[in-house]
Design a protein around this motif. Sequence first.
Motif, PDB file in Angstrom:
ATOM      1  N   ALA A  17       0.790  -1.241  -0.074  1.00  0.00           N
ATOM      2  CA  ALA A  17      -0.107  -0.015  -0.027  1.00  0.00           C
ATOM      3  C   ALA A  17       0.828   1.308  -0.083  1.00  0.00           C
ATOM      4  N   PRO A  18       0.358   2.356  -0.449  1.00  0.00           N
ATOM      5  CA  PRO A  18       1.172   3.564  -0.330  1.00  0.00           C
ATOM      6  C   PRO A  18       1.733   3.846   0.852  1.00  0.00           C
ATOM      7  N   PHE A  19       2.977   4.615   0.984  1.00  0.00           N
ATOM      8  CA  PHE A  19       3.731   4.904   2.018  1.00  0.00           C
ATOM      9  C   PHE A  19       4.346   6.040   1.904  1.00  0.00           C
ATOM     10  N   LYS A  20       4.879   6.740   2.930  1.00  0.00           N
ATOM     11  CA  LYS A  20       5.829   7.672   2.878  1.00  0.00           C
ATOM     12  C   LYS A  20       7.196   7.341   3.352  1.00  0.00           C
ATOM     13  N   TYR A  21       8.296   7.604   2.545  1.00  0.00           N
ATOM     14  CA  TYR A  21       9.679   6.951   2.964  1.00  0.00           C
ATOM     15  C   TYR A  21      10.639   8.050   3.414  1.00  0.00           C
ATOM     16  N   VAL A  22      11.219   7.775   4.451  1.00  0.00           N
ATOM     17  CA  VAL A  22      12.234   8.584   5.065  1.00  0.00           C
ATOM     18  C   VAL A  22      13.359   8.068   5.618  1.00  0.00           C
ATOM     19  N   ALA A  23      14.456   8.646   4.835  1.00  0.00           N
ATOM     20  CA  ALA A  23      15.781   7.926   5.327  1.00  0.00           C
ATOM     21  C   ALA A  23      16.433   8.610   6.656  1.00  0.00           C
ATOM     22  N   ALA A  24      16.504   8.154   7.790  1.00  0.00           N
ATOM     23  CA  ALA A  24      16.855   8.660   8.761  1.00  0.00           C
ATOM     24  C   ALA A  24      18.327   8.918   8.930  1.00  0.00           C
ATOM     25  N   SER A  25      18.809  10.293   9.228  1.00  0.00           N
ATOM     26  CA  SER A  25      20.202  10.443   9.188  1.00  0.00           C
ATOM     27  C   SER A  25      20.891  10.161  10.447  1.00  0.00           C
ATOM     28  N   SER A  26      20.141  10.021  11.422  1.00  0.00           N
ATOM     29  CA  SER A  26      21.097   9.686  13.015  1.00  0.00           C
ATOM     30  C   SER A  26      19.877   9.115  13.620  1.00  0.00           C
ATOM     31  N   LEU A  27      20.328   8.460  14.646  1.00  0.00           N
ATOM     32  CA  LEU A  27      19.407   7.890  15.787  1.00  0.00           C
ATOM     33  C   LEU A  27      18.516   8.528  16.289  1.00  0.00           C
ATOM     34  N   ASP A  28      18.900   9.992  16.606  1.00  0.00           N
ATOM     35  CA  ASP A  28      18.111  10.785  17.027  1.00  0.00           C
ATOM     36  C   ASP A  28      17.001  11.205  16.040  1.00  0.00           C
ATOM     37  N   HIS A  29      17.467  11.432  14.906  1.00  0.00           N
ATOM     38  CA  HIS A  29      16.493  11.710  13.901  1.00  0.00           C
ATOM     39  C   HIS A  29      15.335  10.462  13.573  1.00  0.00           C
ATOM     40  N   ALA A  30      15.724   9.347  13.874  1.00  0.00           N
ATOM     41  CA  ALA A  30      14.941   8.266  13.316  1.00  0.00           C
ATOM     42  C   ALA A  30      13.917   8.024  14.788  1.00  0.00           C
ATOM     43  N   LEU A  31      14.409   8.426  16.010  1.00  0.00           N
ATOM     44  CA  LEU A  31      13.502   8.436  17.263  1.00  0.00           C
ATOM     45  C   LEU A  31      12.494   9.318  17.218  1.00  0.00           C
ATOM     46  N   SER A  32      13.145  10.530  16.742  1.00  0.00           N
ATOM     47  CA  SER A  32      12.190  11.829  16.671  1.00  0.00           C
ATOM     48  C   SER A  32      11.026  11.631  15.575  1.00  0.00           C
ATOM     49  N   TYR A  48       5.104   9.837  14.501  1.00  0.00           N
ATOM     50  CA  TYR A  48       4.110   9.192  13.766  1.00  0.00           C
ATOM     51  C   TYR A  48       3.838   8.052  14.495  1.00  0.00           C
ATOM     52  N   GLY A  49       4.191   7.532  15.682  1.00  0.00           N
ATOM     53  CA  GLY A  49       4.020   6.527  16.495  1.00  0.00           C
ATOM     54  C   GLY A  49       3.527   5.289  15.637  1.00  0.00           C
ATOM     55  N   ASP A  50       2.636   4.742  15.894  1.00  0.00           N
ATOM     56  CA  ASP A  50       2.297   3.326  15.396  1.00  0.00           C
ATOM     57  C   ASP A  50       2.136   3.160  13.898  1.00  0.00           C
ATOM     58  N   GLU A  51       2.044   4.362  13.115  1.00  0.00           N
ATOM     59  CA  GLU A  51       1.833   4.588  11.893  1.00  0.00           C
ATOM     60  C   GLU A  51       3.292   4.465  11.243  1.00  0.00           C
ATOM     61  N   ALA A  52       4.314   4.314  11.944  1.00  0.00           N
ATOM     62  CA  ALA A  52       5.560   4.222  11.379  1.00  0.00           C
ATOM     63  C   ALA A  52       6.348   2.813  11.668  1.00  0.00           C
ATOM     64  N   ARG A  53       7.007   2.409  10.854  1.00  0.00           N
ATOM     65  CA  ARG A  53       7.771   1.403  11.068  1.00  0.00           C
ATOM     66  C   ARG A  53       9.276   1.452  10.571  1.00  0.00           C
ATOM     67  N   PHE A  54      10.281   0.963  11.203  1.00  0.00           N
ATOM     68  CA  PHE A  54      11.670   1.160  10.865  1.00  0.00           C
ATOM     69  C   PHE A  54      11.975  -0.090   9.883  1.00  0.00           C
ATOM     70  N   LEU A  55      12.799   0.471   8.794  1.00  0.00           N
ATOM     71  CA  LEU A  55      13.142  -0.632   7.860  1.00  0.00           C
ATOM     72  C   LEU A  55      14.577  -0.691   8.159  1.00  0.00           C
ATOM     73  N   ALA A  56      15.083  -2.203   8.531  1.00  0.00           N
ATOM     74  CA  ALA A  56      16.494  -2.369   8.443  1.00  0.00           C
ATOM     75  C   ALA A  56      16.735  -3.621   7.483  1.00  0.00           C
ATOM     76  N   GLY A  57      16.780  -4.934   7.854  1.00  0.00           N
ATOM     77  CA  GLY A  57      17.134  -5.554   6.877  1.00  0.00           C
ATOM     78  C   GLY A  57      15.927  -5.881   5.841  1.00  0.00           C
ATOM     79  N   GLY A  58      14.509  -5.668   6.199  1.00  0.00           N
ATOM     80  CA  GLY A  58      13.345  -5.792   5.511  1.00  0.00           C
ATOM     81  C   GLY A  58      12.783  -7.227   5.007  1.00  0.00           C
ATOM     82  N   GLN A  59      13.596  -8.008   5.613  1.00  0.00           N
ATOM     83  CA  GLN A  59      13.396  -9.766   5.304  1.00  0.00           C
ATOM     84  C   GLN A  59      12.154  -9.933   5.688  1.00  0.00           C
ATOM     85  N   SER A  60      11.551  -9.471   6.781  1.00  0.00           N
ATOM     86  CA  SER A  60       9.984  -9.922   7.074  1.00  0.00           C
ATOM     87  C   SER A  60       8.909  -8.724   6.955  1.00  0.00           C
TER      88      SER A  60
END
Length: 292
Positions: free
Chosen positions: A4-19, A24-36
């Motif tokens: 489904a459509p989603f917004k993509y943001v590349a975090a520049s730092s850990l603080d940026h990712a956490l902010s 966005y809370g539950d509306e956001a997911r972290f993308l690491a390996g993405g295998q699941s």
Amino acid sequence: MKPAPFKYVAASSLDHALSLKAEYGDEARFLAGGQSLIPAMNFRLARPAVLIDINGLADCAGVHRAAGKGVSVGALTRYRALENDRDFLNACPLFADALPHIAHPQIRNRGTIGGNLSHADPASELPAVATAMQALMRIRSVSGEREVAASEFFAGLLTTDIAADEMLVEISFPEAAPRSASCFMEVARRRGDFALCGVAAVVTLDDDGRCANLRLALCGVGETPVDASEACAALIGQFLTDKAIGAAAAAVPSAIEPSGNVHATPDYQRHIAGVLTRRAITTAHHRIGHAA
């Protein structure tokens, strides 16, 4: 299938990712390996509105050892990096058994330990390994950080103790104790498939050769990794004879409540749990003798 459509943001730092996660809370997911995550998105089983790419956060990857404080593994550390780190495998030998069972080399090249544990699939190997080793999860948010024991981290099916604004950033494992050894075994339909049942065992002997401590965790037989150490508590203080190990392993099937699946009935999973427990404890015990 496409996500489904989603917004993509590349975090520049850990603080940026956490902010971003705080925003966005539950509306956001972290993308690491993405295998699941990516397959779940492609099948529309997961529909995050925002995808926060954290692959650039190099400070969240790597293995660090500190005297008396065990081994700390960054959440973004790839399976393959752990497989190739001989010092890590010597300090945490249970991983040497478990890592080759995770999917296939292509998956292990991209998958991360933090992504695996955060996904909390009960059939996956690493949650059981973390439970058997009594790992500590370091979780951060914009407001601070906290540590959670593996026994409290896995809250339910695909559910952890991580809050909507938090991220698992590091996992701490104790180094193998003297006169100890471990073993991981599983049964799967094909190599690389999820386990129908898996067992992680850590055995420690005292100076007389009696069992001083025994940790046992199972995967694939519950909605979370199952800590079955209490089922084998009768072995503490005993010599690990075949008869004693067999009696303890016989208690494990009644200590679990597998739901079964299209490939295995609950009774079959209970049977396999007992068989693997006996084999894993016996193998770990023999490894101690070999190392001595």
